[in-house]
Design an enzyme around this catalytic site. Structure first.
Site, short mmCIF file in Angstrom:
data_model
loop_
_atom_site.label_atom_id
_atom_site.label_comp_id
_atom_site.label_asym_id
_atom_site.label_seq_id
_atom_site.Cartn_x
_atom_site.Cartn_y
_atom_site.Cartn_z
N GLU A 88 0.83 -1.21 0.00
CA GLU A 88 0.00 0.00 0.00
C GLU A 88 0.86 1.26 0.00
O GLU A 88 0.36 2.36 -0.09
CB GLU A 88 -0.90 0.02 1.24
CG GLU A 88 -1.97 -1.05 1.23
CD GLU A 88 -2.73 -1.07 2.55
OE1 GLU A 88 -3.74 -0.36 2.64
OE2 GLU A 88 -2.30 -1.77 3.47
N SER A 214 2.36 -10.41 3.30
CA SER A 214 2.36 -9.76 4.63
C SER A 214 3.14 -10.62 5.61
O SER A 214 4.06 -11.33 5.23
CB SER A 214 0.90 -9.59 5.10
OG SER A 214 0.31 -10.86 5.28
N ASN A 237 -5.95 -20.19 -2.82
CA ASN A 237 -5.82 -20.51 -4.25
C ASN A 237 -4.53 -21.28 -4.46
O ASN A 237 -3.62 -21.19 -3.63
CB ASN A 237 -5.78 -19.21 -5.08
CG ASN A 237 -4.68 -18.27 -4.61
OD1 ASN A 237 -4.84 -17.57 -3.60
ND2 ASN A 237 -3.57 -18.28 -5.30
N HIS A 249 -8.18 -11.04 -6.39
CA HIS A 249 -8.45 -10.77 -4.97
C HIS A 249 -9.85 -11.26 -4.59
O HIS A 249 -10.09 -11.71 -3.47
CB HIS A 249 -8.29 -9.26 -4.72
CG HIS A 249 -8.37 -8.90 -3.27
ND1 HIS A 249 -7.48 -9.37 -2.32
CD2 HIS A 249 -9.24 -8.10 -2.59
CE1 HIS A 249 -7.81 -8.88 -1.13
NE2 HIS A 249 -8.87 -8.11 -1.28
N1 HPA Z 1 0.12 -14.93 -3.96
C1 HPA Z 1 0.41 -13.94 -3.06
N2 HPA Z 1 -0.43 -13.61 -2.09
C2 HPA Z 1 -1.60 -14.27 -1.98
C3 HPA Z 1 -1.95 -15.29 -2.88
C4 HPA Z 1 -1.03 -15.62 -3.92
O1 HPA Z 1 -1.28 -16.51 -4.75
N3 HPA Z 1 -3.18 -15.73 -2.51
C5 HPA Z 1 -3.54 -15.00 -1.41
N4 HPA Z 1 -2.58 -14.12 -1.09
#
Ligand code: HPA
Length: 508
Positions: A88, A214, A237, A249
């Site tokens: 950010e 993070s 994912n 997202h």
């Molecule tokens: N990559 C980076 N950050 C993430 C991912 C990802 O595939 N999924 C959720 N946060």
């Protein structure tokens, strides 16, 4: 060291203490889409980040930006709903500031949660992973800068960032509840773009099981402060390139939402089990600010003369006043530096040259050239004007290269970046400060004094919040009295630019 940070932390902690009934035992940071745990907290007190002194505010969708205090399974918890991300534009000290406040509040146990992409081919969307260890690939370390000895040592050990006994406790809790838990290595990248398939292959070869944007900086800072940390990831994912799906997202938050019941059950039961653990012996010394060395007002002052019609006689008068009153510097147009350098030879005040002044619209190479020439003439600090048009057009690369070129040309002398606050909206001010810090500026400065408005205490406080303790804030423009200057210093200014310096140091 850094007693200024400790006073700031104490101020934030005092504000929070004023809102809550008891000392919280556990802090919990909720990741993307995992905010529903907060709904289980009883007797809630909600404290918006915006209300807490020195907290930044979260901008990402799905992160509400408040602390929630209350009881989770009868344990007093303080929960961060919404965290600050490096992507950010917040520097690491802003990202990790809340954790330091938690430590000042006396909290010694921390649960970090996050959403991750699964790199390990055995992981699928909806799985949970206990973080055993991490790879910090964000390109920097949140402890860089002066060490705050009150919080922890200069060179802290990181061989057990994630507490082994909390990991064991989490595993047992998962087994009892029938919630399967993987355990693996988390790799932190800056984001905000998701990774490429080739990056994921590389990260797998390096030993990473899951990737996110993070957690690692927070865990390093918590470990530095001897906070016992557990981190649980929700695999939202398969990481890039593993299947044919494009990453989004929305998908991340949708999967987190789908598994929220198991997730909230898991965390609340883990919290419930915390008091089955024997107490660790840890130093309980309160973190208190050492009394600040009282700085003399003259030490803050850049005695300034920037009007185009300034004569040699006026410059001589300025330098004489600066020497007499012990001002920090004199601040002049670059054509006047050679004279000031001669007049101030062997005296305390040093000359500052303004560069790209007052519009900031000169080319980068001319700003760099003007800087070099000013230093050759005797300038010992440079106050440059940022490229305001490029900033507004969001051409951040151009803004950054412009500042970097001046920082390089000025080396080893410090550069202040004038962001001209009265021409910017709040988001632009935040970005201008973050970019200036990243480009190596030693200070950010409010105003040229030639635009519509000058320094305000609100802007100084905002700038201070963004740049943290390692970069100074200079307030300038419209500061005429001792009272004006004192207010700016109280808001976080570490330098004052004024033409009324003599008036400002006059005894009231
Ligand atoms: N990559 C980076 N950050 C993430 C991912 C990802 O595939 N999924 C959720 N946060």
């Amino acid at each position: 060291m850094k007693s200024n940070l400790v006073s700031q932390l104490n101020e934030s902690a005092e504000y929070i203490k004023g809102k809550i009934s008891d000392k919280p035992d556990i802090a919990i940071v909720l990741g993307s889409g995992l905010g529903s745990l907060a709904d289980l907290i009883e007797n809630q007190v909600r404290i918006p980040y915006n209300d807490i002194p020195s907290f930044a505010r979260s901008t990402v969708e799905g992160h509400a930006g408040e602390l929630i205090y209350g009881e989770l399974n009868k344990k007093k918890v303080l929960c961060m709903k919404g965290r600050f991300h490096y992507y950010e534009g917040y520097p690491f000290d802003v990202v990790t500031y809340p954790l330091k406040v938690f430590r000042v509040l006396g909290i010694r146990k921390l649960i970090l949660t996050n959403a991750v992409g699964g790199i390990n081919l055995e992981y699928k969307a909806g799985d949970f992973m206990i973080i055993r260890d991490h790879l910090n690939m964000m390109g920097s370390n949140p402890l860089i800068g002066g060490n705050c000895d009150e919080l922890g040592p200069r060179f802290p050990d990181m061989s057990e960032i994630y507490s082994s006994r909390l990991r064991e406790l989490a595993k047992h809790t998962g087994q009892k509840l029938g919630v399967e838990l993987k355990e693996g290595v988390y790799v932190a990248l800056t984001g905000p773009s998701y990774e490429t398939p080739s990056e994921i292959k590389m990260l797998r070869m390096l030993g990473a099981d899951a990737v996110g944007m993070s957690t690692a900086p927070e865990a390093v800072v918590a470990s530095h402060m001897e906070m016992e940390t557990l981190a649980i990831s929700c695999v939202t994912n398969a990481a890039a390139g593993i299947d044919d799906q494009k990453l989004s997202h929305d998908e991340v938050t949708a999967v987190a939402d789908r598994v929220k019941n198991d997730f909230t059950r898991l965390i609340s039961h883990i919290v419930d089990q915390f008091d089955t653990l024997p107490e660790k012996t840890m130093s309980e010394k309160p973190i208190e600010a050492k009394p600040e060395r009282t700085k003399n007002m003259a030490d803050y002052l850049d005695h300034t003369l920037l009007k185009p019609e300034a004569t040699d006689a006026e410059i001589e008068k300025l330098c004489k006043e600066a020497t007499e009153h012990g001002f920090r510097t004199v601040c002049l147009n670059s054509a006047n530096i050679a004279l000031a350098a001669k007049l101030l030879e062997n005296q305390k005040p040093e000359p500052i040259a303004v560069v790209g002044f007052p519009l900031g619209a000169a080319t980068t190479s001319s700003k760099a050239f003007e800087t070099k020439e000013a230093i050759k003439s005797g300038a010992r600090e440079i106050d440059m004007v940022i490229n305001i048009g490029a900033l507004k057009a969001k051409d951040y690369r151009k803004v950054m290269l412009d500042v970097q070129a001046v920082v390089d040309a000025a080396r080893p002398y410090p550069v202040k970046v004038i962001i001209e606050t009265s021409s910017l909206n709040e988001d632009e001010k935040i970005v201008a400060c973050a970019l200036s810090k990243s480009a190596g500026a030693a200070y950010v400065k409010t105003s040229t004094g030639f635009a519509d408005g000058g320094a305000t205490t609100e802007d100084v406080a905002l700038m201070k919040r963004i740049v943290g303790d390692d970069v100074g804030v200079k307030a300038s423009g419209g500061i005429r009295t001792t009272d004006d200057a004192e207010k700016m210093i109280a808001a976080g200014a570490t330098r004052i630019g004024a033409s009324a310096s003599v008036e400002i140091v006059k005894k009231k």
